[in-house]
Design an enzyme around this catalytic site. Structure first.
Site, short mmCIF file in Angstrom:
data_model
loop_
_atom_site.label_atom_id
_atom_site.label_comp_id
_atom_site.label_asym_id
_atom_site.label_seq_id
_atom_site.Cartn_x
_atom_site.Cartn_y
_atom_site.Cartn_z
N ASP A 81 6.11 -8.78 6.93
CA ASP A 81 5.77 -8.33 8.14
C ASP A 81 6.03 -9.48 9.36
OD1 ASP A 81 3.49 -9.67 7.02
OD2 ASP A 81 2.09 -8.72 8.69
N GLU A 176 0.68 -9.75 6.07
CA GLU A 176 0.07 -10.89 6.45
C GLU A 176 -0.67 -11.22 7.66
OE1 GLU A 176 0.01 -15.41 7.26
OE2 GLU A 176 1.14 -14.16 8.12
ZN ZN Z 1 3.84 -16.12 8.68
#
Ligand code: ZN
Length: 415
Positions: A81, A176
């Site tokens: 992401d 994340e």
């Molecule tokens: Zn990162």
């Protein structure tokens, strides 16, 4: 065989922005498009077990080339992401060949210029090829550089079965950037003894320390009524919260006034109404014990503010976010030691820094999988001026291969 650059240029074109307001997992379905394609690509290069699980984690196994059950299984982890803070849609990567210190003007917004004067680390990149976005989006080197490096290292190891290494597990994760990369990560199923996130900055970086982090919500509860008839009755929590915020230190203990090993307290969201106002704060320090002291101080300041608003009350919530991975890694010194060896064997100098933030590795370390962070070559994270150098990415591939080999040496079997 496609190079790490070709892969990187391919991956950044996927829009994989995560969304902190989402309640689904992954937070955005578009991340699954890349995760599924990565599993397909891993199968195509010769990892038949590559697959995406129900939560979106793409995993695969590089089988050992050495039949020694004592060699630890090593994990390589990167997130797909990109930050919700900056658009990651229609990324148009540009490769600036043979960088010579010149200004790199981003064509879709010529006011954006990547300058050597503002980016001292560019001084190490003379003669290298620099990749940027075109001016309207981030690049996504964070963390697609790491993804490309891991896939390329896997391809290298498969093509060179004479390289001794134990079992290596790969995981590509979603979310994340919204702090949920490990929410559904099954450490036991992943089956690695130790792992590395490949999500760091400058060439040679080995990061084994992160902040310890809590999130704190301070809520003032008052009373609302028609403002024309509110005398002696209304308790306006917007004013109570403003009083509280004014009491927070402005000249110290703040993100904008600290660096190095200092922690901070950071109010970053206020949800306000007359009857109920919440202030969200990030509490950060390298010493976990300091978090509780900071939180007690914040609560005292909130109570001081509260005392000026009779009838109002206070709700305080503290949520653990992550802990300094050093507390775990210190018990497994080989994990960092071998990473440093792998960097040196690639002819690089080791840079050791403490992360003024957290990584998925901070959480994984406390979930039983010691996981420091290695450089991927990322610079200017989450920015339209994000950049990565092709040669740094190639070095990262080399370091990963070295690491695989080092973990197969006899000394590592007893780590
Ligand atoms: Zn990162």
């Amino acid at each position: 065989m496609s190079s790490v650059l070709d892969r990187f240029l391919r991956y950044v074109r996927y829009d994989t922005q995560s969304d902190e307001r989402s309640t689904t997992y992954p937070s955005t379905a578009k991340q699954l498009v890349l995760l599924r394609d990565l599993a397909r690509e891993l199968r195509a290069i010769g990892l038949p077990d590559a697959d995406v699980d129900a939560f979106g984690y793409a995993t695969a196994t590089i089988p050992a080339t050495v039949a020694n059950p004592n060699i630890p299984t090593i994990g390589l982890i990167a997130h797909v992401d990109t930050s919700p803070e900056m658009s990651g849609a229609d990324v148009k990567p540009i490769v600036h060949r043979a960088y010579d210190g010149r200004d790199l003007v981003l064509p879709d917004d010529p006011s954006l210029v990547l300058r050597l004067a503002d980016n001292p680390s560019l001084a190490e990149q003379i003669g290298h090829d620099i990749v940027t976005a075109s001016g309207t989006t981030l690049l996504g080197a964070d963390n697609k550089a790491g993804v490309a490096e891991i896939v390329t290292a896997a391809e290298y190891l498969l093509a060179h079965p004479d390289t001794p290494h134990g079992t290596i597990r790969i995981a590509f994760t979603p979310d994340e950037e919204v702090g949920r990369g490990t929410t559904h990560f099954d450490v036991a199923r992943f089956g690695a003894d130790y792992a590395y996130t490949i999500d760091g900055g400058a060439l040679g970086e080995v990061e084994g320390e992160s902040f310890s982090a809590d999130a704190m919500t301070v809520t003032f509860v008052g009373f609302n009524t028609h403002p024309g008839y509110a005398k002696g009755r209304m308790i306006n929590t917007i004013k109570a919260a403003a009083d509280f915020i004014n009491r927070l230190p402005a000249d110290r203990l703040s993100p904008e006034t600290t660096d190095g090993d200092e922690g901070f307290v950071h109010p970053y969201v206020v949800q306000a109404s007359v009857e109920r106002t919440s202030v969200k704060l990030l509490i950060r320090d390298f010493q976990t014990a300091a978090l509780a002291e900071r939180e007690a101080r914040i609560e005292a300041l909130a109570r001081e503010a509260l005392s000026r608003f009779p009838g109002a009350r206070l709700e305080i919530a503290v949520e653990e976010q992550y802990r300094n991975m050093h507390e775990v890694l210190v018990r497994h010194p080989a994990v960092l030691e071998y990473a440093r060896d792998a960097v040196r064997q690639a002819g690089l100098e080791v840079r050791s820094s403490a992360i003024r933030g957290g990584t998925d590795g901070s959480r994984l370390s406390f979930m039983g999988l010691p996981t420091p962070n290695l450089f991927a070559g990322e610079h200017n994270f989450h920015s339209r001026l994000e950049w990565v150098s092709v040669q740094d990415m190639e070095k990262a591939v080399e370091v990963i291969v070295n690491l695989a080999r080092i973990w197969a040496t006899p000394a590592a079997s007893s780590a």
